[in-house]
Design a protein around this motif. Sequence first.
Motif, short mmCIF file in Angstrom:
data_model
loop_
_atom_site.label_atom_id
_atom_site.label_comp_id
_atom_site.label_asym_id
_atom_site.label_seq_id
_atom_site.Cartn_x
_atom_site.Cartn_y
_atom_site.Cartn_z
N VAL A 1 3.34 4.20 -0.18
CA VAL A 1 3.51 2.85 -0.73
C VAL A 1 3.47 1.84 0.40
O VAL A 1 4.07 2.04 1.46
CB VAL A 1 4.84 2.74 -1.50
CG1 VAL A 1 5.03 1.34 -2.07
CG2 VAL A 1 4.89 3.78 -2.63
N PHE A 2 2.74 0.72 0.15
CA PHE A 2 2.62 -0.35 1.14
C PHE A 2 3.15 -1.64 0.50
O PHE A 2 2.71 -2.03 -0.59
CB PHE A 2 1.16 -0.54 1.55
CG PHE A 2 0.57 0.65 2.27
CD1 PHE A 2 0.47 0.65 3.66
CD2 PHE A 2 0.15 1.77 1.57
CE1 PHE A 2 -0.06 1.75 4.32
CE2 PHE A 2 -0.37 2.87 2.22
CZ PHE A 2 -0.47 2.86 3.60
N ILE A 3 4.10 -2.28 1.18
CA ILE A 3 4.69 -3.53 0.69
C ILE A 3 4.44 -4.58 1.76
O ILE A 3 5.09 -4.60 2.81
CB ILE A 3 6.20 -3.37 0.43
CG1 ILE A 3 6.45 -2.22 -0.56
CG2 ILE A 3 6.79 -4.67 -0.09
CD1 ILE A 3 7.91 -1.86 -0.72
N ALA A 4 3.47 -5.44 1.51
CA ALA A 4 3.04 -6.42 2.51
C ALA A 4 2.90 -7.78 1.85
O ALA A 4 1.79 -8.16 1.40
CB ALA A 4 1.73 -5.98 3.16
N PRO A 5 3.95 -8.58 1.78
CA PRO A 5 3.84 -9.92 1.19
C PRO A 5 2.85 -10.79 1.97
O PRO A 5 2.75 -10.71 3.19
CB PRO A 5 5.27 -10.47 1.32
CG PRO A 5 6.14 -9.27 1.51
CD PRO A 5 5.32 -8.27 2.24
N ASN A 6 2.12 -11.63 1.22
CA ASN A 6 1.14 -12.51 1.85
C ASN A 6 1.77 -13.78 2.40
O ASN A 6 1.09 -14.60 3.01
CB ASN A 6 0.05 -12.90 0.83
CG ASN A 6 -0.81 -11.70 0.45
OD1 ASN A 6 -1.11 -10.85 1.30
ND2 ASN A 6 -1.20 -11.62 -0.81
N GLU A 7 3.04 -13.97 2.15
CA GLU A 7 3.76 -15.15 2.64
C GLU A 7 5.19 -14.75 2.95
O GLU A 7 5.64 -13.66 2.55
CB GLU A 7 3.72 -16.25 1.59
CG GLU A 7 4.32 -15.84 0.24
CD GLU A 7 4.23 -16.95 -0.79
OE1 GLU A 7 4.83 -18.01 -0.54
OE2 GLU A 7 3.57 -16.74 -1.83
N PRO A 8 5.92 -15.56 3.68
CA PRO A 8 7.32 -15.22 3.97
C PRO A 8 8.12 -15.02 2.69
O PRO A 8 7.85 -15.64 1.66
CB PRO A 8 7.82 -16.44 4.76
CG PRO A 8 6.59 -17.04 5.35
CD PRO A 8 5.50 -16.81 4.34
N MET A 9 9.09 -14.14 2.77
CA MET A 9 9.90 -13.83 1.60
C MET A 9 10.61 -15.10 1.10
O MET A 9 11.09 -15.91 1.89
CB MET A 9 10.94 -12.76 1.95
CG MET A 9 11.69 -12.21 0.75
SD MET A 9 10.63 -11.43 -0.49
CE MET A 9 9.96 -10.06 0.45
#
Length: 910
Positions: free
Chosen positions: A847-855
Amino acid sequence: MRPTNEKSWRATYQRSMKVNGTEYKYWSLKQLAQDYQANLSQIPFTKRILIENIVRQASDFEEAARIIEALFLTKSTFPSESHGHSSEFNFYPSRVLMQDYTGIPALVDLAAIRDAIAQTGGDPSHVTPMCKVDLVIDHSLIVDQSGSESAIHTNHEHEMARNKERYTFLKWAQKNFRNLTVIPPGKGICHQVNLEYLAQVVHEDENGVLFPDTVIGTDSHTTMVNGLGVLGWGVGGIEAEAVMLGQPLNITIPKVVGVRLDGQLRPGVTATDLVLSITEKLRSHGVVGKLVEYYGYGLAALSVADRATIANMAPEYGATCGFFPIDENTLAYLTLTNRSSALVDKVRAYAKEQSLWWDTKETSPEYDENIVVDLSTIVTSVAGPKRPQDRLNISAIKQATLAQCAIEGVSSSSHGAKHSESSTHLHHGDVVIAAITSCTNTSNPAVMLTAGLVAKAAVERGLSVPAYVKTSLAPGSLAVARYLNETGLQHYLDLLGFHRVGYGCTTCIGNSGPLKNNLEEEISANSLHVSAVLSGNRNFEGRIHPSVSLNWLASPPLVVAFALAGTTCVDLENEPIAINSKNEPVYLRELWPSPLMLEEMLSQVHESHFRLSYSDIAEGDEEWEQLSMQDSPCYPWEPTSTYIQRPPFLELPPPTFPIESARVLAILGDSITTDHISPAGLISVNSPAGQYLRSENITPEEFNSYGARRGNHNVMVRGTFSNVRLENKIASPTKGGVTRCFGDTKLDECNMSTTEKKPPVMPIFEASRNAIELQVPLVIFAGKDYGCGSSRDWAAKGCLLLNVKAVIAESFERIHRSNLVGMGILPLQLKRPGELDALTLEGNETVFIAPNEPMKPLLELDIIVVTAQGTEHSVPVVARIDNPKELEYFNAGGILQYVLKQLKTPKMPL
């Protein structure tokens, strides 16, 4: 123009009133409503209390004005959200309530913060509760012995011997933490003590300002006090720690669900039957994260004890609280429980002046949602065998038991009424535990006296309880024992084996102790599905006793009835409860008291029972008073202790992104409770926690329980997900705290991560150790209502120490979601219905969790799930960090690290 600074706020909204010649100040809700052009009678009572809290505590007056404006709306929408304003606000409860299972780890955390402050040259004594905190020791009592006069003494002796280390720590905490009161063991259950003694309904501060009593607790059933008109709810221990250290609760403007009560209960129907019906109805409606408020003409027919029973089970129906407004019944209860006449007069005057008084002549508030409950339609009920919302008519329990046991073909005659001299040879559905337990019901004189009257009638009809049934009575306060003694009903309960075993939660929290005559062996050898019947609020899998698979919630008189029957394979509405010594069938309806009989007994419950019971509430017995601890501002940790260890949370790094190549630790279904995640009951010898204790030279007889070991993270991390009933799809068909370690590179080299060849089943703790060694992050997948049940923060703390970085679920229960954020674990809610099933996960995915913007709060993102064959699935989720304050906690690595940073900052007052 509305006032925007403290001086003008005080001049505009602070008023004076006289009660019996004494002048008090208060913050006027009527003046606020006038200035905001709001009709106060249309605003739910819970919102009125929140508005008072905001105006009294406000520091940012412009922001407070906006929030008050939103709360005065009759629907929970925030008018300025489109202009960038937030709908969150700070709530400052007036006090904190704790019990020992959740309270000790919270105080252990505070002790660790003291160490950290001392190490930087600060004054550790400044780390202390800033508000009133009451801790009641009620969870540690185990029913080792029952069915005898000596049981209460024996159980107390065992409790003190097992928990000397823990109780010594509490004596140190009481001496060193200001504003902390510890109520010794043997005094009652925290929520019943709160209802009968601690709660004041209206408080007065040092400046003579009156304000509503509000409370948060480290136990989810803190909601019980809402039956008295006190707004309160349960939070995780880590949130409570922040409140104790001066931090507010940051909450979102709530939706309020109005439940209109019509009519009145029919004779013979109890408050327990009502709350089980309400739980079923509200769970189905959906009230998670909402405030429930009761109103209607039916309120007048419900005593405060009845209301408290309903308010107690708010966590079971999913609400933040279930609130009952103040009325004449409230004042009558305050008088009955020996509150002073001065307080009663103050509550009456303040509630009426502030429009916090319920009057059927007034217009009912306007609610976001409305539900109607006709009290006259409620019938005698039970709930189970696995969830409190699964209510059944009493006549349906027989078929439900047979269906659960998969023995529909067995004739009813073999499971019907039993003779008093029934043998100890067990059958499916036999009742092996019958426990009158839990503040939910032992706080209610009507159901307790009904139980005593049923016992009296049963004895007079020549009935007895089969020898295999473990019977127990654990009152939630000393007052219960006094009125049962004085009415003479305890004598008849004793004759049926319902002797008092102590004053605590006992069976309701899973401390039911061993079954009679080592029946665990017979149950295991014959794969029997046996029953427990208890007057508690929870019956989740594995909670009550690991050998008991069917657990039924019922009123105290029904607990007596099923003990007499010896089985739940019986229709007590139409079939005999038992055959007496004269070989005569006896029916439950023949044992049930008439309304007149019950009223006569209720008239014998009076103020002196409560006055005498609480006159020495803070004093323990000789053994408690002799406990001593060296006087030091920092706790002297003992390296060899298996109960109290300095926790590691302040040294852990904060979360970082992206999370790459995470492995799946568990794939779980719906309604995974905190009991599944972090059990409170027995520690198995062969479990990782049991093996650890054995390595520390602790014998199995000395294991105590997971709840009692919460001050030692070495035990608790090994106990995380150790529930024997847990179903992890990765380990299917094996049940319990196990998984498969697809992330082990050695197994990958052997081509064992394919679906054709799976790694062997292994304990979840061992799998996590492998992942930590390989620096592999872990995630958990789950279905709906993940984390429902108790408020225990160890369900989040344990996951953090297992190296779990995110929990991906279809929905979360309120308290556990908050606990995850408060420990720096990311709760991700699946956006598409049925997503978990659609993914057809096997456990070998990455599983990859990579937000495109700051949380940010409620950030929407896509996570990537990659199968063992390399197929990628993009899965939309919402990060359930719900507000800016939670984001601050999360980014800091959790509440503890955030608070420590604030305390270390010179500009922040300690």
